[in-house]
Design a protein around this motif. Structure first.
Motif: not given
Length: 273
Positions: A15-38
């Protein structure tokens, strides 16, 4: 009998771990989108995949620099913790010391460490010592303030009771004041350890030929953004791991504190319900 509590503890960890993991995953996804869309040029912001490639492929290069920064951080943190606690005790037990030292501490704290770090390099050279001193300066203030707060927050009735029972200043300090101040001290130590990492890296920015600060500075000068991001990530991981070790030490040393009893109380109430 013990299976249910263990299952609940595991559930609490998840319960305590899934939120920070989800936040890190969302950050990585946003980072990837920024680089893919240039949206930003690749030479300015590398993709997560490219950064991971550098982390793995150049780990043999990054590892010794990581060790250097870690040792500088730990040395500065230990010195700041020991001296900070001693200064805090002196300030609490002597009004003259407090009125003399406290303004100096405030004055020293507001001076940007990056501005005085070059002086230590000039005085001490490019070795280990200047980075440790900057780490000490960064970590010292929160240790002192938290310890002073902890020592002053002891219940006065407990102190009066100890005095009426013949407890001297030393015995009162060892048995009552110091144990009661530990929650505040650990709060300050956890802030201090992250600042010590920053201090060590700042010292390496100013003058060094090894360490993560040196890696980041060299990568910035060469426009090697994947290596720069890799250095920043390793630096952050070092800080998080050291913080986690202190948090674990606090849990082991202070199981009696209210902040550590909360989950156990909640579990008990749920079990009764």
């Amino acid at each position: 009998m013990d299976t249910v509590p263990a299952d609940r503890r595991r559930g609490g960890v998840v319960e305590r771990a899934w939120r920070p993991v989800a936040l890190i995953f969302a950050f990585l996804l946003l980072w990837q989108l920024v680089t893919v869309t240039e949206l930003v040029e690749p030479y300015l912001v590398p993709s997560p995949g490219r950064t991971a490639e550098v982390l793995v492929g150049k780990w043999s290069y990054l590892w010794p620099h990581t060790l250097t920064t870690t040792w500088e951080t730990l040395a500065g943190f230990v010195i700041a913790a020991i001296v900070g606690v001693l200064v805090a005790v002196a300030m609490v037990y002597s009004r003259a010391v407090e009125s003399t030292v406290y303004p100096v501490l405030l004055f020293a704290q507001v001076i940007p460490k990056i501005a005085i770090a070059p002086l230590f390099v000039v005085w001490l050279g490019f070795g280990f010592e200047p980075k440790v001193i900057v780490a000490v300066l960064m970590a010292f203030f929160p240790v002192v303030i938290s310890m002073v707060t902890g020592l002053k927050s002891v219940d006065t009735e407990m102190l009066e009771l100890a005095s009426t029972m013949g407890g001297g200043p030393l015995k009162t300090f060892v048995k009552i004041r110091f144990p009661a101040s530990l929650p505040h001290l650990f709060a300050g130590l956890k802030v201090a350890i992250t600042l010590a990492v920053t201090g060590a890296v700042v010292g390496e920015f100013v003058g060094a030929n090894e360490g993560l600060g040196y890696v980041i500075l060299q990568a910035n000068g060469n426009m090697d953004t994947p290596m720069l991001f890799a250095g920043l990530i390793v630096m952050s991981v070092v800080g998080v791991l050291l913080f986690a070790l202190l948090d674990l030490a606090e849990k082991l040393m202070l199981p009696w504190h209210a902040s550590r009893r909360g989950s156990a109380v909640t579990t008990t109430l749920l079990a009764k319900g």
